[in-house]
Design a protein around this motif. Structure first.
Motif: not given
Length: 284
Positions: A165-179
């Motif tokens: 779950f934490v890895r998924a949270v951190l993932c979209n913290a970065m991907v959404a930053t990319g967006v």
């Protein structure tokens, strides 16, 4: 590079979320299917580069090409609409409802899966010579990823689920930053550079991206990896989707909206405050 200030950036993000919610079912499915396909063929490319060169960092450096291509072509990812749609709803845009946001999420999920699964089947054919031979080294690597990120988590029980779950949270913290960063420049070169950084980071760090996983795990199953469909759903995809939602909103969408969202109905900016904001240098 035609820098877009954060206040204007948030307005652009809200406009994008509104347009996606009102997009027709046909166009939403087409754009999300292509988005899933472009992102996942880049994932296959990155794994191929990592395996054949023995340098995982090189694969991570090159993976963002898929995200960049799909963004420039106007395609959609679930991880992006997790952030953009809610901003339009929070901003009380006319006609934007919670039901509309959920509809958009559901359609994009379906489209992303269709695109990712199509690439999974095509790549399975490539790495097995049409299923005539055992998987090559790239196919074996994909299978090992699937095993490690399902039964590998399951072996640790609740601690494994927390890690996922934490890895998924951190993932979209970065991907959404990319967006968001893709909208912070009006030039193509500026968009590319801005998008590249967070996407490279999430991939190299091994964070969990729900759409990339729609390719990796079906591929692993097609290639005979040692995990099941239920392992994939319970010990990866479902928690990853939830974590991606939380990470995108908690670390990107809501902070940007509440600190820079000039269009909120509840915020009236006086001329004095506006003048003060104009004199304040942009954060770096």
């Amino acid at each position: 590079m035609s820098y877009v200030k954060p206040n204007d950036l948030v307005t652009t993000m809200i406009d994008a979320g509104e347009s996606k919610i009102f997009l027709s079912t046909r166009d939403t499915i087409i754009r999300s299917t292509m988005g899933g396909a472009f992102l996942t063929i880049a994932a296959a490319f990155a794994v191929t580069v990592s395996v054949t060169t023995g340098v995982p960092l090189l694969g991570a450096l090159l993976f963002p090409v898929g995200f960049i291509m799909l963004y420039l072509l106007g395609y959609d990812l679930l991880t992006g609409v997790f952030v953009l749609g809610p901003l339009a709803w929070l901003d009380k845009r006319p006609g934007v409802t919670l039901r509309g946001v959920l509809r958009n999420w559901g359609l994009v999920f379906v489209g992303n899966f269709l695109g990712a699964f199509t690439i999974a089947v095509l790549m399975a054919i490539v790495v097995t010579n049409g299923f005539a031979t055992p998987p090559n080294e790239v196919g074996e690597a994909i299978g090992h990823i699937g095993e490690g990120r399902t039964v590998g988590y399951a072996e640790h029980g609740a601690s494994g689920m927390l890690t996922l779950f934490v890895r998924a949270v951190l993932c979209n913290a970065m991907v959404a930053t990319g967006v968001a960063l893709a909208m912070i420049s009006k030039s193509v070169s500026g968009k590319v550079i801005a998008m590249w950084m967070p996407i490279m980071l999430f991939f190299f760090m091994g964070f969990e991206h729900s759409i990339v996983n729609m390719f990796l795990f079906p591929s692993g199953l097609l290639l005979g990896a040692d995990f099941t469909l239920m392992d994939y759903l319970i010990w990866n995809e479902i928690p990853t989707v939830v974590g991606n939602l939380v990470g995108g909103l908690l670390f990107v969408g809501l902070p940007l909206y509440f600190t820079h969202g000039r269009t909120r109905a509840s915020r009236a900016v006086s001329p004095k405050v506006a003048a003060s904001d104009a004199k304040t240098p942009a954060a770096v």
